[in-house]
Design a protein around this motif. Structure first.
Motif, PDB file in Angstrom:
ATOM      1  N   CYS A 531      22.329  66.262-158.586  1.00  0.00           N
ATOM      2  CA  CYS A 531      21.373  65.177-158.351  1.00  0.00           C
ATOM      3  C   CYS A 531      21.735  63.948-159.180  1.00  0.00           C
ATOM      4  N   LEU A 532      22.164  64.169-160.424  1.00  0.00           N
ATOM      5  CA  LEU A 532      22.572  63.041-161.255  1.00  0.00           C
ATOM      6  C   LEU A 532      23.798  62.358-160.666  1.00  0.00           C
ATOM      7  N   ALA A 533      24.749  63.135-160.142  1.00  0.00           N
ATOM      8  CA  ALA A 533      25.918  62.545-159.486  1.00  0.00           C
ATOM      9  C   ALA A 533      25.497  61.701-158.291  1.00  0.00           C
ATOM     10  N   THR A 534      24.505  62.169-157.550  1.00  0.00           N
ATOM     11  CA  THR A 534      24.001  61.407-156.410  1.00  0.00           C
ATOM     12  C   THR A 534      23.375  60.095-156.857  1.00  0.00           C
ATOM     13  N   ILE A 535      22.600  60.141-157.937  1.00  0.00           N
ATOM     14  CA  ILE A 535      21.947  58.923-158.431  1.00  0.00           C
ATOM     15  C   ILE A 535      22.974  57.913-158.920  1.00  0.00           C
ATOM     16  N   ILE A 536      23.953  58.377-159.710  1.00  0.00           N
ATOM     17  CA  ILE A 536      24.962  57.452-160.257  1.00  0.00           C
ATOM     18  C   ILE A 536      25.778  56.824-159.134  1.00  0.00           C
ATOM     19  N   SER A 537      26.276  57.637-158.219  1.00  0.00           N
ATOM     20  CA  SER A 537      27.141  57.117-157.155  1.00  0.00           C
ATOM     21  C   SER A 537      26.376  56.213-156.198  1.00  0.00           C
ATOM     22  N   SER A 538      25.178  56.642-155.774  1.00  0.00           N
ATOM     23  CA  SER A 538      24.423  55.841-154.805  1.00  0.00           C
ATOM     24  C   SER A 538      23.948  54.528-155.412  1.00  0.00           C
ATOM     25  N   SER A 539      23.501  54.555-156.672  1.00  0.00           N
ATOM     26  CA  SER A 539      23.033  53.320-157.302  1.00  0.00           C
ATOM     27  C   SER A 539      24.181  52.347-157.525  1.00  0.00           C
ATOM     28  N   PHE A 540      25.354  52.846-157.902  1.00  0.00           N
ATOM     29  CA  PHE A 540      26.493  51.946-158.131  1.00  0.00           C
ATOM     30  C   PHE A 540      27.013  51.374-156.817  1.00  0.00           C
ATOM     31  N   VAL A 541      27.091  52.200-155.785  1.00  0.00           N
ATOM     32  CA  VAL A 541      27.517  51.699-154.469  1.00  0.00           C
ATOM     33  C   VAL A 541      26.510  50.686-153.943  1.00  0.00           C
ATOM     34  N   LEU A 542      25.221  50.977-154.108  1.00  0.00           N
ATOM     35  CA  LEU A 542      24.190  50.036-153.668  1.00  0.00           C
ATOM     36  C   LEU A 542      24.289  48.724-154.432  1.00  0.00           C
ATOM     37  N   PHE A 543      24.617  48.810-155.724  1.00  0.00           N
ATOM     38  CA  PHE A 543      24.799  47.588-156.513  1.00  0.00           C
ATOM     39  C   PHE A 543      25.962  46.761-155.988  1.00  0.00           C
ATOM     40  N   LEU A 544      27.080  47.403-155.680  1.00  0.00           N
ATOM     41  CA  LEU A 544      28.235  46.673-155.157  1.00  0.00           C
ATOM     42  C   LEU A 544      27.917  46.029-153.816  1.00  0.00           C
ATOM     43  N   ILE A 545      27.191  46.743-152.966  1.00  0.00           N
ATOM     44  CA  ILE A 545      26.852  46.194-151.643  1.00  0.00           C
ATOM     45  C   ILE A 545      25.930  44.991-151.771  1.00  0.00           C
ATOM     46  N   THR A 546      24.862  45.137-152.549  1.00  0.00           N
ATOM     47  CA  THR A 546      23.917  44.027-152.697  1.00  0.00           C
ATOM     48  C   THR A 546      24.549  42.853-153.439  1.00  0.00           C
ATOM     49  N   LEU A 547      25.404  43.150-154.426  1.00  0.00           N
ATOM     50  CA  LEU A 547      26.097  42.072-155.128  1.00  0.00           C
ATOM     51  C   LEU A 547      27.005  41.310-154.183  1.00  0.00           C
ATOM     52  N   GLY A 548      27.715  42.041-153.323  1.00  0.00           N
ATOM     53  CA  GLY A 548      28.577  41.384-152.345  1.00  0.00           C
ATOM     54  C   GLY A 548      27.795  40.511-151.387  1.00  0.00           C
ATOM     55  N   LEU A 549      26.641  40.992-150.943  1.00  0.00           N
ATOM     56  CA  LEU A 549      25.829  40.205-150.012  1.00  0.00           C
ATOM     57  C   LEU A 549      25.262  38.955-150.688  1.00  0.00           C
ATOM     58  N   VAL A 578      21.237  45.269-160.846  1.00  0.00           N
ATOM     59  CA  VAL A 578      21.483  46.535-161.542  1.00  0.00           C
ATOM     60  C   VAL A 578      20.185  47.316-161.695  1.00  0.00           C
ATOM     61  N   CYS A 579      19.133  46.660-162.165  1.00  0.00           N
ATOM     62  CA  CYS A 579      17.852  47.342-162.384  1.00  0.00           C
ATOM     63  C   CYS A 579      17.237  47.824-161.080  1.00  0.00           C
ATOM     64  N   VAL A 580      17.266  46.983-160.049  1.00  0.00           N
ATOM     65  CA  VAL A 580      16.656  47.354-158.769  1.00  0.00           C
ATOM     66  C   VAL A 580      17.402  48.514-158.131  1.00  0.00           C
ATOM     67  N   CYS A 581      18.720  48.486-158.143  1.00  0.00           N
ATOM     68  CA  CYS A 581      19.505  49.545-157.511  1.00  0.00           C
ATOM     69  C   CYS A 581      19.303  50.881-158.223  1.00  0.00           C
ATOM     70  N   ILE A 582      19.236  50.865-159.551  1.00  0.00           N
ATOM     71  CA  ILE A 582      18.976  52.096-160.294  1.00  0.00           C
ATOM     72  C   ILE A 582      17.584  52.622-159.977  1.00  0.00           C
ATOM     73  N   PHE A 583      16.595  51.721-159.931  1.00  0.00           N
ATOM     74  CA  PHE A 583      15.223  52.126-159.635  1.00  0.00           C
ATOM     75  C   PHE A 583      15.116  52.732-158.241  1.00  0.00           C
ATOM     76  N   VAL A 584      15.724  52.111-157.257  1.00  0.00           N
ATOM     77  CA  VAL A 584      15.629  52.596-155.878  1.00  0.00           C
ATOM     78  C   VAL A 584      16.334  53.939-155.725  1.00  0.00           C
ATOM     79  N   ALA A 585      17.577  54.030-156.193  1.00  0.00           N
ATOM     80  CA  ALA A 585      18.352  55.259-156.010  1.00  0.00           C
ATOM     81  C   ALA A 585      17.714  56.430-156.747  1.00  0.00           C
ATOM     82  N   ALA A 586      17.324  56.217-158.011  1.00  0.00           N
ATOM     83  CA  ALA A 586      16.718  57.305-158.780  1.00  0.00           C
ATOM     84  C   ALA A 586      15.375  57.717-158.205  1.00  0.00           C
TER      85      ALA A 586
END
Length: 696
Positions: A531-549, A578-586
């Motif tokens: 579950c922690l691996a899912t949170i770290i990977s999904s939040s970081f990928v979500l951060f990259l996507i939203t940052l790119g947009l 960073v904060c929003v992506c961590i909050f959403v994914a977790a």
């Protein structure tokens, strides 16, 4: 073994590559040759100039963190235990001195390499800047003044390098520390070292700039908040906050005024905010992994701390020590010597205190216990509150975080164990002894369990009652006939066994279940590492996507028109995403796990406990009573009490026979240092030292 070695080799290669990039960062080769090529291939309208830093300095650590979670899950699932092997000589104590404490050769080597990296980076930065010194001079400025400014600026660069590693030791639930065999309490000294080095460099950076501005009549620049470059005002605010945190973090202040240290250290949120506004997005990407993983860990800890834990019972010892026993979910497993953070709102709504686990998850699948010695104001209030309660139906509202500990603690690999403790330092050894009791009772290991010599120093006779905690409430059903345990207890301030004292009784209080409380459960469920691996990977990928947009459709159009996008607004976007992506994914992962965890928690039975009628420590204290419990009889028979004496640690350790003797010590600093010096001597090659220190 091959499977494990392959994973470890992969992690090593990635980490070495990451350190190599830090080594090359300040060089001319990186700036003049590598950077143009990397920017040409990596920078785009989606990440602009930060694509290079994200790939080279953020992605490697995030990859290790995610795959490390998968690796730890597989190791836990396979119940991997290493064979009994002697520890490498490099792990022996190599340096014992204040303020560094006990440092082994591995730590000393890496510390020297890190200092060499800082010196190398500073030398290269200054070499490049001095070569172009005339390009940055303003009219009327002297060469030496510009060199002084350049040195002050580069000291800030080096301080930022320390910050790239500063948060790794304090992410308690991160996968990075277990990969190295570390825990948050054992690696907190690295955080302290890095904090002092970075604060020294930042102070030199700030004071140097103030002196430079004073020499060149530019003090007004302290109040500048540029839209095209970094903010000086934000840097000044961060510097002031940093000084407050730094001064109160010194050992002398922390021990005498813990509350001052505790509350002032939480100013790190304000410091980080203005620090990021000062350095900008380029340097945030360099230090992003440590902050990203720390924020994930901090958010998960916050969610866990909101739950009220069910307190089952408490045992109050006459020496001021108390045992708190909580109900726990059977799926929650932990290693010996783990710690649990506790908050009691009736005493203080904000303070969290770490305490050693004395229970064992194998021997006690439904309960979890900690030992607390009433020494400070907080613990004294807790002991007084519990001792003044007269009914068994009282409820004590308690919140918990953890437990935190090593992924595995294979102390059973040694042929024999010598456990040396002073006062409440015996607590981590209680959980280890219970683990060995479980091993001898169930025959869960093929090899023979080690012989145990427990050497404990106490101030008064009443302190001997802490030996009662060696056995859980269910101790009457245990068979200790095959447990090879010898206890040498030293009472240093009393010269003889006291007469019977009826006041020396252990109080046991049971608490009735309360619907507002719940058993302590793993915050991420049974498969927490996945579950922690899912949170770290999904939040970081979500951060990259939203940052790119955001970069493509908000920042890039402004810069394409030739206009300037505010320098501070960029970093605000980064921090917000960073904060929003961590909050959403977790939050999504936790909501997915919540229903399952709640269903399992409701199925936990409300166990009935009976108060123990006999006490082995009461016999040791001089109370003449007959022990009917066989485990208690075995405990008494294996215990020898020495009055008016201190343990001769050198004699005890050097007389230990065998080629593989594990020496564990937990107690005052002077005791830990003395044992470390003995184990480091040439005449003690068979001794393998390990310090268990919970000094925060």
């Amino acid at each position: 073994m091959k499977f494990q070695a392959s994973w470890q080799m992969f992690f090593l290669v990635v980490f070495v590559g990451y350190i190599f990039m830090w080594t090359m960062l300040p060089t001319k080769l990186y700036h003049n040759s590598w950077t143009p090529k990397l920017e040409e291939s990596l920078n785009s309208t989606y990440f602009r100039e930060q694509g290079t830093n994200l790939l080279l300095f953020s992605f490697p650590i995030m990859l290790i963190a995610v795959l490390g979670c998968v690796y730890l899950h597989l190791m836990k699932k396979s119940n991997y235990q290493s064979n009994r092997i002697s520890l490498h000589p490099l792990r022996r104590p190599a340096l014992v001195m204040a303020p560094l404490g006990i440092v082994n050769a591995v730590e000393l080597t890496f510390a020297a390499m890190f200092v060499a990296l800082l010196i190398w980076s500073l030398a290269n930065y200054l070499h490049i800047s001095f070569g172009h010194i005339h390009m940055y001079m303003i009219p009327g400025e002297k060469v030496w003044q510009e060199k002084f400014r350049s040195i002050s600026l580069r000291l800030g660069y080096i301080g930022n390098t320390c910050w790239a590693f500063l948060f790794f030791p304090v992410a308690r639930g991160s996968s990075l520390l277990p990969l190295l065999g570390l825990t948050s309490e054992s690696s907190i000294k690295y955080h302290i070292w890095l904090g002092h080095i970075s604060n020294t460099l930042f102070a030199a950076h700030a004071i140097g700039y103030i002196i430079f501005w004073a020499m060149t009549d530019q003090m007004i620049l302290m109040l500048e908040w540029s839209s095209t470059y970094l903010s000086n005002v934000a840097g000044v605010i961060a510097f002031v906050v940093m000084l407050g945190m730094w001064v109160t973090s010194f050992d002398r202040v922390r021990r005498k005024a813990f509350e001052v240290f505790f509350y002032s250290h939480h100013l790190y949120t304000i410091f980080m905010f203005f620090y990021m506004l000062h350095v900008g997005v380029a340097y945030m990407c360099l230090i992003l992994p440590g902050i990203f993983l720390f924020l994930i860990d901090r958010y998960l800890r916050f969610l866990q701390s909101r739950h009220k834990s069910r307190l089952v019972s408490t045992r109050l010892l006459p020496n001021g020590t108390l045992e708190l026993t909580f109900a726990k979910n059977p799926d929650l497993s932990y290693s010996p010597a783990s710690i649990l953070f506790v908050r009691v709102p009736s005493i203080c709504k904000l303070q969290w205190h770490p305490f050693t686990m004395i229970s064992n998850s194998n021997l006690e699948p439904h309960t979890l216990s900690i030992a607390i010695k009433s020494e400070g104001s907080w613990t004294q209030k807790l002991y007084k509150q519990l001792s003044s309660s007269t009914t068994s139906s009282d409820r004590l509202e308690v919140s918990t975080e953890g437990p935190y500990g090593p992924a595995s603690f294979n102390f059973l690999r040694h042929e024999s164990l010598v456990m040396i403790s002073g006062g409440s330092g015996i607590a981590p050894f209680i959980s280890m002894i219970r683990e060995i009791i479980h091993s001898t009772t169930t025959k869960s290991t093929i090899r023979a369990d080690p012989n145990i010599l427990l050497v404990s120093a106490f101030k008064n006779t009443t302190d001997l009652t802490i030996l009662d905690l060696l056995l859980p409430f269910s101790g009457t059903s245990l068979n200790l006939s095959e447990l090879q345990l010898q206890i040498e207890a030293y009472v240093t301030r009393e010269n003889e066994k006291p007469l019977e004292d009826s006041k020396k009784q252990i109080q046991t209080k049971l608490f009735k279940p309360n619907p507002m409380d719940a058993p302590i459960s793993p915050i991420l469920g049974k498969n927490s590492w996945l579950c922690l691996a899912t949170i770290i990977s999904s939040s970081f990928v979500l951060f990259l996507i939203t940052l790119g947009l955001v970069t493509r459709y908000r920042i890039y159009p402004v810069e394409r028109r030739g206009e300037n996008y505010h320098y501070s607004f960029k970093i605000l976007w980064y921090m917000f995403l960073v904060c929003v992506c961590i909050f959403v994914a977790a939050s999504v992962v936790l909501l997915w796990q919540k229903r399952k965890i709640s269903a399992e928690g409701k199925q936990i039975q409300n166990f009935e406990y009976t108060k123990p009628t006999m006490s082995p420590a009461s016999w040791l204290c001089g109370v003449d009573t007959e022990l009917e419990s066989l485990p208690h009889q075995s405990l008494v028979q294996s215990t020898k009490v020495h009055f008016g004496a201190r343990p001769d640690l050198k004699r005890i350790l050097l007389e230990c026979k065998g080629s593989d003797v594990g020496v564990l010590v937990c107690g005052p600093k002077s005791m830990r240092h003395e044992v470390a010096r003995i184990c480091a001597s040439g005449s003690a090659k068979n001794l393998h030292f390990e310090s268990i220190s919970f000094s925060w």
